[in-house]
Design a protein around this motif. Structure first.
Motif, short mmCIF file in Angstrom:
data_model
loop_
_atom_site.label_atom_id
_atom_site.label_comp_id
_atom_site.label_asym_id
_atom_site.label_seq_id
_atom_site.Cartn_x
_atom_site.Cartn_y
_atom_site.Cartn_z
N ILE A 1 -9.55 -47.18 2.65
CA ILE A 1 -10.01 -48.53 2.97
C ILE A 1 -10.88 -48.55 4.23
N GLU A 2 -10.66 -47.58 5.13
CA GLU A 2 -11.45 -47.56 6.38
C GLU A 2 -12.93 -47.33 6.11
N ASN A 3 -13.27 -46.77 4.95
CA ASN A 3 -14.68 -46.54 4.65
C ASN A 3 -15.37 -47.80 4.13
N LEU A 4 -14.58 -48.75 3.64
CA LEU A 4 -15.13 -50.03 3.18
C LEU A 4 -14.96 -51.12 4.23
N GLN A 5 -13.92 -51.00 5.02
CA GLN A 5 -13.63 -51.97 6.07
C GLN A 5 -13.43 -51.18 7.37
N PRO A 6 -14.55 -50.79 8.03
CA PRO A 6 -14.45 -49.88 9.20
C PRO A 6 -13.61 -50.43 10.34
N ALA A 7 -13.39 -51.75 10.37
CA ALA A 7 -12.62 -52.33 11.47
C ALA A 7 -11.19 -51.82 11.53
N VAL A 8 -10.68 -51.29 10.42
CA VAL A 8 -9.28 -50.84 10.43
C VAL A 8 -9.15 -49.37 10.82
N ALA A 9 -10.25 -48.64 10.91
CA ALA A 9 -10.19 -47.20 11.19
C ALA A 9 -9.45 -46.94 12.51
N GLY A 10 -8.48 -46.06 12.45
CA GLY A 10 -7.77 -45.63 13.65
C GLY A 10 -6.70 -46.56 14.15
#
Ligand SMILES: [Cu+2]
Length: 537
Positions: free
Chosen positions: A197-206
């Motif tokens: 999902i982080e690749n579609l919604q980068p705000a959640v990465a990390g």
């Protein structure tokens, strides 16, 4: 790492709670009220596959409730299954329930050729539904009409996820018609996480990742629902919030830090309306995903977007994923709660409850971590659905008999018939079709539409206001696999509340899909039917 260390401390504390409550022999251990919430244990696919051996167990708790659970050989209960799009998930299910008396055997289907596993169903039967996944409904995959695993038997699921499965939160639970409510009230459910999902919604990465499964169960002593007495108790990752004390669970967040919350309504029957309050003020939840599909990603032209909301009605079976900022040290009280639901004159008593008190401190406890951006965005599963010409339209409706003992979902013009695995399909279509379905609620309680194998696009929510209900704005034009149609008020001059949905059968899947109300008490009493998607020639 701080996160990992705090998780293991919590795990130790919770393990103690297990032992003190039940001793070592209970195969379905549950936490004590007021406990600290931690993510479920997790299992991760490697090199394109994940193989899990799950035994299906039962136990009785101190309140004489029947518990059910899936556990690994190591005793890990209800693990979250992390897989990537395109992976194969193999689940070997061993049914450890004691065999019931032979008199309890019931014929699941009179057509032996359709049997998948055991041929006769009884109160110990189980199968597994992979809710929301766009996987095949064939035997040994996501098939629920004929699949039966009986006492002492082992059955293998080989579920291939499509390469374009939207990344997000899905879940697994038993789906044997007639006993699905008991199994899910008993707690036999877990999360499936499609990664990326982080690749579609980068705000959640990390971000710290918090997985929350809200389940329901019978209220101790079975008091008559009404007023403050809920129809069911709820639990948060197996920490109970029991009536009448309603002691909330505890969520420990790092003060002021953002977390990614991935929340499933894994209740059998209870509708939720979730909010987070800081000093009484509803907080903004940065909505990332609904029912496993990143919001704003549907048209295939951009990967996703964030939608700010202050709460969401979450039907049984539905999921919401959002970013939440932890309270600062200035906040005196913080709660994760469900508001009361108006379910209609014939509906359940889904009361307001604080699910957890949020305690802000130095660390974020019981979480894992979302990976950094790195993988592909993948191809959209439902390209251009909003603008493509449709191939057909249908009208369906929910209804009940007069004493509310038989529940129906009917194609308008057909005779209302409770579900049986022997029923012919109520709807037949061909792979490649795109259809608009209007679904009405002609009953005086809320019903919750779900279809297996595909998500649907929400086109409109109509006549909701006749009973004081409101359409849910954020699901408009989004892909979901669950939607509530609120109750009809019984006034013959009033139109039925309805929704209009666009269903996409252009995918790789054909076969018999089921659609039903996801209040499983209603499904068990007949509110389910079959649609057949014939393979394209
Ligand atoms: Cu229903």
């Amino acid at each position: 790492m701080k996160t990992a260390r705090s998780f293991s401390l919590v795990t130790l504390m919770l393990a103690f709670a297990h032992a003190s409550a039940f001793g070592q022999s209970n195969p379905c251990p549950r936490f004590s009220a007021g406990g600290v919430v931690a993510n479920p244990p997790s299992l991760h696919s490697q090199s394109g596959s994940l193989t899990v051996n799950l035994s299906y167990n039962t136990a009785t708790d101190a309140e004489e409730r029947t518990l059910y659970c899936f556990t690994t050989a190591e005793g890990v209960e209800s693990p979250t299954l992390y897989i990537h799009p395109g992976d194969r998930l193999t689940v070997n299910v061993k049914n450890n329930l004691p065999a019931p008396a032979p008199a309890e055997d019931m014929q699941m289907s009179t057509n032996a050729a359709l049997a998948c596993g055991a041929a006769t169903m009884n109160t110990a039967s189980v199968n597994v539904h992979f809710h929301g996944t766009n996987t095949s409904p064939t035997c040994h995959s996501d098939e629920v009409i004929h699949t039966l695993i009986n006492s002492g038997e082992t059955f293998t699921y080989n579920v291939t996820f499509p390469a374009n499965e939207p990344p997000g939160l899905y879940w697994y639970h038993p789906h044997v018609h007639g006993i699905s409510e008991a199994a899910v009230l008993g707690g036999a459910s877990g999360a499936i996480m499609v990664e990326g999902i982080e690749n579609l919604q980068p705000a959640v990465a990390g971000l710290p990742e918090r997985i929350l499964l809200i389940r329901d169960q019978n209220v101790a002593g079975d008091p008559t629902p009404g007023g403050p007495v809920p129809s069911w108790d709820v639990t948060l990752n197996y920490v109970p919030i029991p009536y009448p004390a309603l002691t909330p669970a505890v969520i420990r967040m790092a003060s002021g830090r953002r977390e990614f919350w991935r929340v499933a309504n894994a209740c059998a029957d209870t509708i939720l309306n979730l909010q987070v309050l800081y000093d009484g003020v509803p907080q903004t939840l940065q909505l990332v995903s609904l029912d496993g599909v990143p919001v704003g990603s549907q048209d295939g032209t951009h990967p996703g977007g964030i939608v700010p909301i202050t709460g969401l009605l979450l039907p049984p079976g539905s999921r919401m994923e959002f970013i939440l900022t932890a309270p600062s040290s200035a906040v005196k009280s913080a709660q994760f709660m469900t508001r009361a639901i108006n379910t209609g004159p014939d509906g359940d008593n889904d009361t307001a409850r604080t699910l957890a008190t949020i305690v802000a401190g130095a660390t974020s406890d019981g979480t894992s971590t979302v990976p950094g951006i790195g993988g592909p965005q993948g191809q959209p599963l439902f390209p251009d659905l909003a603008t493509i010409p449709i191939t057909g339209q249908r009208r369906l409706y929910f209804s009940e008999n007069s004493d509310q003992t038989v529940f129906y979902i009917t194609v308008d013009g057909q005779t209302p018939t409770p579900f049986s695995g022997d029923n012919p399909p109520s709807i037949v279509t061909t792979q490649g079709s795109v259809e608009d379905w209007t679904i009405e609620n002609r009953a005086m309680e809320n019903h919750e539409f779900h279809i297996h194998q595909v998500h649907f696009l929400v086109l409109s929510q109509d006549n909701f206001q006749i009973n004081g209900s409101q359409p849910v704005p954020v699901i408009q034009d989004q892909f979901v696999d669950m939607i509530q149609i609120p109750y009809w008020d019984g006034n013959p001059a009033h139109p039925y509340p309805s929704v209009k949905l666009r269903l996409d059968f252009r995918g790789h899947i054909s076969g018999d899909f089921v659609y039903h109300c996801h209040i499983l008490n209603h499904e068990d009493q007949g509110m389910m039917a079959i649609m057949r998607v014939l393979p394209a020639k």
